[in-house]
Scaffold this active site. Structure first.
Site, PDB file in Angstrom:
ATOM      1  N   HIS A 165     -23.868  -4.687  26.310  1.00 41.32           N
ATOM      2  CA  HIS A 165     -23.051  -4.272  27.461  1.00 41.32           C
ATOM      3  C   HIS A 165     -23.458  -2.895  27.997  1.00 41.32           C
ATOM      4  CE1 HIS A 165     -20.232  -7.501  26.380  1.00 41.32           C
ATOM      5  NE2 HIS A 165     -19.510  -7.229  27.444  1.00 41.32           N
TER       6      HIS A 165
ATOM      7  N   GLY B 116      -6.445  -6.595   3.423  1.00 41.32           N
ATOM      8  CA  GLY B 116      -6.532  -7.897   2.733  1.00 41.32           C
ATOM      9  C   GLY B 116      -7.427  -7.812   1.502  1.00 41.32           C
TER      10      GLY B 116
ATOM     11  N   GLY C 298     -23.227   1.005  28.548  1.00 41.48           N
ATOM     12  CA  GLY C 298     -22.088   1.923  28.565  1.00 41.48           C
ATOM     13  C   GLY C 298     -20.754   1.223  28.772  1.00 41.48           C
TER      14      GLY C 298
ATOM     15  N   THR D  82       2.045  -3.180   8.405  1.00 40.64           N
ATOM     16  CA  THR D  82       2.061  -3.976   9.632  1.00 40.64           C
ATOM     17  C   THR D  82       3.500  -4.391   9.941  1.00 40.64           C
ATOM     18  OG1 THR D  82      -0.133  -4.802   9.089  1.00 40.64           O
ATOM     19  CG2 THR D  82       1.135  -6.111  10.661  1.00 40.64           C
TER      20      THR D  82
ATOM     21  N   THR E 224       0.814  -1.215   0.000  1.00 40.24           N
ATOM     22  CA  THR E 224       0.000   0.000   0.000  1.00 40.24           C
ATOM     23  C   THR E 224       0.850   1.268   0.000  1.00 40.24           C
ATOM     24  OG1 THR E 224      -1.608  -1.263   1.260  1.00 40.24           O
ATOM     25  CG2 THR E 224      -1.919   1.114   1.210  1.00 40.24           C
ATOM     26  N   GLU E 225       0.393   2.249  -0.765  1.00 36.34           N
ATOM     27  CA  GLU E 225       1.063   3.557  -0.828  1.00 36.34           C
ATOM     28  C   GLU E 225       0.051   4.641  -0.482  1.00 36.34           C
ATOM     29  OE1 GLU E 225       2.666   3.833  -4.791  1.00 36.34           O
ATOM     30  OE2 GLU E 225       4.113   2.221  -4.379  1.00 36.34           O
TER      31      GLU E 225
ATOM     32  N   PHE F 161       0.606   2.282   6.044  1.00 30.71           N
ATOM     33  CA  PHE F 161      -0.220   1.258   6.710  1.00 30.71           C
ATOM     34  C   PHE F 161       0.513  -0.082   6.809  1.00 30.71           C
ATOM     35  CE2 PHE F 161      -4.055   3.392   4.379  1.00 30.71           C
ATOM     36  CZ  PHE F 161      -3.997   4.472   5.235  1.00 30.71           C
TER      37      PHE F 161
ATOM     38  N   GLN G 127     -23.707  -3.492  22.247  1.00 25.59           N
ATOM     39  CA  GLN G 127     -24.985  -2.891  22.657  1.00 25.59           C
ATOM     40  C   GLN G 127     -25.502  -3.544  23.941  1.00 25.59           C
ATOM     41  OE1 GLN G 127     -26.319  -0.298  21.259  1.00 25.59           O
ATOM     42  NE2 GLN G 127     -28.281  -0.239  22.337  1.00 25.59           N
TER      43      GLN G 127
ATOM     44  N   GLU H 164      -4.007 -15.256   2.680  1.00 32.88           N
ATOM     45  CA  GLU H 164      -4.140 -14.035   3.486  1.00 32.88           C
ATOM     46  C   GLU H 164      -5.619 -13.801   3.836  1.00 32.88           C
ATOM     47  OE1 GLU H 164      -2.186 -10.553   1.914  1.00 32.88           O
ATOM     48  OE2 GLU H 164      -3.288  -9.212   3.259  1.00 32.88           O
TER      49      GLU H 164
HETATM   50  C1  FAD Z   1      -4.513  -2.035  10.279  1.00 29.52           C
HETATM   51  C2  FAD Z   1      -4.043  -2.105   8.859  1.00 29.52           C
HETATM   52  C3  FAD Z   1      -2.942  -2.883   8.534  1.00 29.52           C
HETATM   53  C4  FAD Z   1      -2.491  -2.931   7.201  1.00 29.52           C
HETATM   54  N1  FAD Z   1      -1.354  -3.644   6.901  1.00 29.52           N
HETATM   55  C5  FAD Z   1      -0.842  -3.579   5.640  1.00 29.52           C
HETATM   56  C6  FAD Z   1       0.415  -4.198   5.317  1.00 29.52           C
HETATM   57  O1  FAD Z   1       1.042  -4.851   6.158  1.00 29.52           O
HETATM   58  N2  FAD Z   1       0.897  -4.052   4.051  1.00 29.52           N
HETATM   59  C7  FAD Z   1       0.228  -3.353   3.100  1.00 29.52           C
HETATM   60  O2  FAD Z   1       0.733  -3.266   1.980  1.00 29.52           O
HETATM   61  N3  FAD Z   1      -0.957  -2.760   3.359  1.00 29.52           N
HETATM   62  C8  FAD Z   1      -1.507  -2.840   4.601  1.00 29.52           C
HETATM   63  N4  FAD Z   1      -2.706  -2.227   4.896  1.00 29.52           N
HETATM   64  C9  FAD Z   1      -3.371  -1.473   3.849  1.00 29.52           C
HETATM   65  C10 FAD Z   1      -4.624  -2.139   3.309  1.00 29.52           C
HETATM   66  O3  FAD Z   1      -4.292  -3.277   2.560  1.00 29.52           O
HETATM   67  C11 FAD Z   1      -5.375  -1.069   2.484  1.00 29.52           C
HETATM   68  O4  FAD Z   1      -5.876  -0.109   3.402  1.00 29.52           O
HETATM   69  C12 FAD Z   1      -6.493  -1.631   1.634  1.00 29.52           C
HETATM   70  O5  FAD Z   1      -5.974  -2.425   0.597  1.00 29.52           O
HETATM   71  C13 FAD Z   1      -7.378  -0.535   1.031  1.00 29.52           C
HETATM   72  O6  FAD Z   1      -6.580   0.394   0.353  1.00 29.52           O
HETATM   73  P1  FAD Z   1      -6.767   1.971   0.669  1.00 29.52           P
HETATM   74  O7  FAD Z   1      -6.702   2.141   2.147  1.00 29.52           O
HETATM   75  O8  FAD Z   1      -5.795   2.716  -0.153  1.00 29.52           O
HETATM   76  O9  FAD Z   1      -8.236   2.301   0.211  1.00 29.52           O
HETATM   77  P2  FAD Z   1      -8.692   2.624  -1.276  1.00 29.52           P
HETATM   78  O10 FAD Z   1      -8.063   1.708  -2.231  1.00 29.52           O
HETATM   79  O11 FAD Z   1      -8.570   4.084  -1.491  1.00 29.52           O
HETATM   80  O12 FAD Z   1     -10.241   2.235  -1.181  1.00 29.52           O
HETATM   81  C14 FAD Z   1     -11.128   3.015  -0.376  1.00 29.52           C
HETATM   82  C15 FAD Z   1     -12.496   2.404  -0.461  1.00 29.52           C
HETATM   83  O13 FAD Z   1     -12.967   2.446  -1.812  1.00 29.52           O
HETATM   84  C16 FAD Z   1     -13.826   1.370  -2.049  1.00 29.52           C
HETATM   85  N5  FAD Z   1     -13.302   0.550  -3.152  1.00 29.52           N
HETATM   86  C17 FAD Z   1     -12.011   0.265  -3.446  1.00 29.52           C
HETATM   87  N6  FAD Z   1     -11.923  -0.528  -4.522  1.00 29.52           N
HETATM   88  C18 FAD Z   1     -13.187  -0.763  -4.919  1.00 29.52           C
HETATM   89  C19 FAD Z   1     -13.757  -1.532  -5.977  1.00 29.52           C
HETATM   90  N7  FAD Z   1     -12.995  -2.213  -6.849  1.00 29.52           N
HETATM   91  N8  FAD Z   1     -15.100  -1.564  -6.093  1.00 29.52           N
HETATM   92  C20 FAD Z   1     -15.889  -0.863  -5.221  1.00 29.52           C
HETATM   93  N9  FAD Z   1     -15.393  -0.134  -4.225  1.00 29.52           N
HETATM   94  C21 FAD Z   1     -14.078  -0.077  -4.062  1.00 29.52           C
HETATM   95  C22 FAD Z   1     -13.892   0.561  -0.759  1.00 29.52           C
HETATM   96  O14 FAD Z   1     -14.994   1.001   0.008  1.00 29.52           O
HETATM   97  C23 FAD Z   1     -12.589   0.937  -0.073  1.00 29.52           C
HETATM   98  O15 FAD Z   1     -12.622   0.713   1.330  1.00 29.52           O
HETATM   99  C24 FAD Z   1      -3.192  -2.207   6.205  1.00 29.52           C
HETATM  100  C25 FAD Z   1      -4.325  -1.465   6.540  1.00 29.52           C
HETATM  101  C26 FAD Z   1      -4.755  -1.396   7.847  1.00 29.52           C
HETATM  102  C27 FAD Z   1      -5.983  -0.583   8.165  1.00 29.52           C
END
Ligand code: FAD
Length: 380
Positions: free
Chosen positions: A341, A366, A343, A161, A129-130, A159, A339, A245
């Site tokens: 529980h 994931g 408060g 892990t 992720t970027e 993001f 719910q 995964e």
């Molecule tokens: C606690 C945590 C741990 C993580 N660990 C890792 C890690 O170890 N390595 C890593 O690389 N990443 C990691 N991530 C990142 C995670 O994989 C991404 O947040 C995720 O893939 C979503 O990408 P984004 O946040 O850029 O959301 P975006 O890609 O911007 O998407 C935002 C929203 O758009 C909607 N959307 C996206 N695509 C579609 C579609 N095709 N059709 C319809 N709706 C869509 C969904 O509602 C989505 O939630 C982690 C994230 C969290 C929160």
């Protein structure tokens, strides 16, 4: 609570579960609160897990692993969720990163990294992720430019892990300018390479003991031998490992929900209002009964997915179905339990509050659940 017979495990697994449970209760549970405050799981916990043989259980013995199939990993995942421990990034290390190295890495890569990973001496992360892209991996802009026997990597990830703890990161970087499936590669970046920098440990609404972080790569030079798999075929490699995964996330969802349901039955049996316990209200019993029934149905389904995965037959659609269904159930049922529980459910010291916050990420990472529905829809 009723539990349908779970016949995917055998007597060898009972021993692994006992070890995992003892480890979770003795080495994780007493410290998890403190780790939530520091935002990181200390190396001592990784080393202890390694000492007990609980890391890289699915890796072959010759690479320091346990030589078990995926069911052993599933047990540790379940036991961690049973105590609400969302901090340790063991599954990402053992069951997400290690398989990339085993299935796609060179023999030198396997021999260098897998044994210390199994001992907990080395912690792994994967950076896809970027800031500009998460779901759409084809838009990854981190670059790895080849110069002689080296790649020069530049870009940033977020993001991630295990971001603060990692000794190396498998970075997904662009090695060719194409918009089709190729053009990305998986490249190992050791944390002591000049130009590699850890950014902020991110403040999350849940999973607070997990050191989810930003990472920066400023012209980091690594040898070409750090390439995992085929150059330009990174996306293909990623796709081949994603079902495991997603299955991990589904297992976490079921186990976390079961733990909270049990807590909630106990809580409502003890909480007295209007001269009776809250469990005595028909609404409470019906909410919990429905939750129990839904949980059992999903447990049976996820167990079937585990069995199919062990047999090498879990495909992308099945894994997407498991991830989406289990995490939606998790969010709905834990919210219902909160719910009940009152408060107290909103107070961090109650397991249901933490589980509620932890659960929210499960529908996002994931592959967001919307992406799961797309995958399923393609098969209709
Ligand atoms: C606690 C945590 C741990 C993580 N660990 C890792 C890690 O170890 N390595 C890593 O690389 N990443 C990691 N991530 C990142 C995670 O994989 C991404 O947040 C995720 O893939 C979503 O990408 P984004 O946040 O850029 O959301 P975006 O890609 O911007 O998407 C935002 C929203 O758009 C909607 N959307 C996206 N695509 C579609 C579609 N095709 N059709 C319809 N709706 C869509 C969904 O509602 C989505 O939630 C982690 C994230 C969290 C929160």
């Amino acid at each position: 609570m009723i539990t349908f017979p779970r016949d995917i495990f055998d007597s060898e697994h009972d021993l692994i579960r006992q070890t995992a449970r003892r480890f979770c209760e003795q080495e994780i549970a007493p410290h998890h609160d403190a780790w939530e405050k520091t935002g990181v799981v200390p190396r001592s916990a990784w080393l202890k897990a390694g000492e007990l043989g609980l890391l890289c259980m699915g890796m072959p013995v010759e690479y320091g692993g346990g030589g078990f199939d995926f069911r052993a990993s599933a047990l540790l995942i379940e036991e961690l969720m049973r105590i609400g421990a969302s901090g340790p990034g063991f599954a990402l290390h053992s069951d997400i990163v290690a398989p990339y190295l085993l299935h796609h890495g060179s023999e030198a890569i396997r021999r260098r990294w897998l044994p210390p990973m199994a001992r907990g001496e080395v912690v792994a992360a994967i950076a896809m992720t970027e800031p500009g892209t998460g779901s759409d991996l084809r838009a990854i802009s981190t670059r790895a430019i080849r110069e002689g026997d080296e790649y020069i990597i530049s870009g940033s990830k977020t993001f991630i892990t295990n971001g603060q703890s990692a000794d190396f990161v498998v970075v997904v970087a662009r090695t060719a300018d194409t918009t089709n499936q190729s053009g990305l590669s998986l490249i190992i970046v050791e944390a002591d390479r000049p130009g590699f920098r850890r950014g902020r440990k991110l403040e999350k609404i849940g999973m607070k003991a997990q050191d989810t972080s930003e990472l920066f790569f400023d012209d980091v030079r690594v040898p070409v031998s750090n390439l995992v798999g085929q150059e330009h075929h990174g996306l293909h490699h990623l796709m081949s490992e994603l079902p495991q995964e997603r299955l991990i996330i589904a297992i976490q969802a079921v186990s976390a929900t079961r733990a909270i349901l049990e807590h909630t039955v106990e809580f409502t049996r003890n909480r007295k209002i209007f001269g009776k316990t809250t469990f005595d209200f028909q609404n409470t019993r019906f909410v919990l009964a429905r939750a129990s029934a839904q949980l059992e149905v999903i447990q049976v389904f996820v167990d079937r997915c585990i069995a199919l995965h062990v047999a090498g037959r879990l495909d992308a659609t099945m894994a997407a179905t498991a991830k989406m269904t289990a995490t939606e159930m998790q969010n709905k049922l834990i919210d219902d339990c909160l719910q009940l529980h009152g408060g107290y459910g909103y107070m961090w010291e109650y397991p249901v509050a933490r589980a509620w916050a932890d659960a929210r990420a499960q529908r996002i990472y994931g592959g967001a659940n919307e992406v799961m529905t797309e995958l399923i829809a393609r098969q209709l």
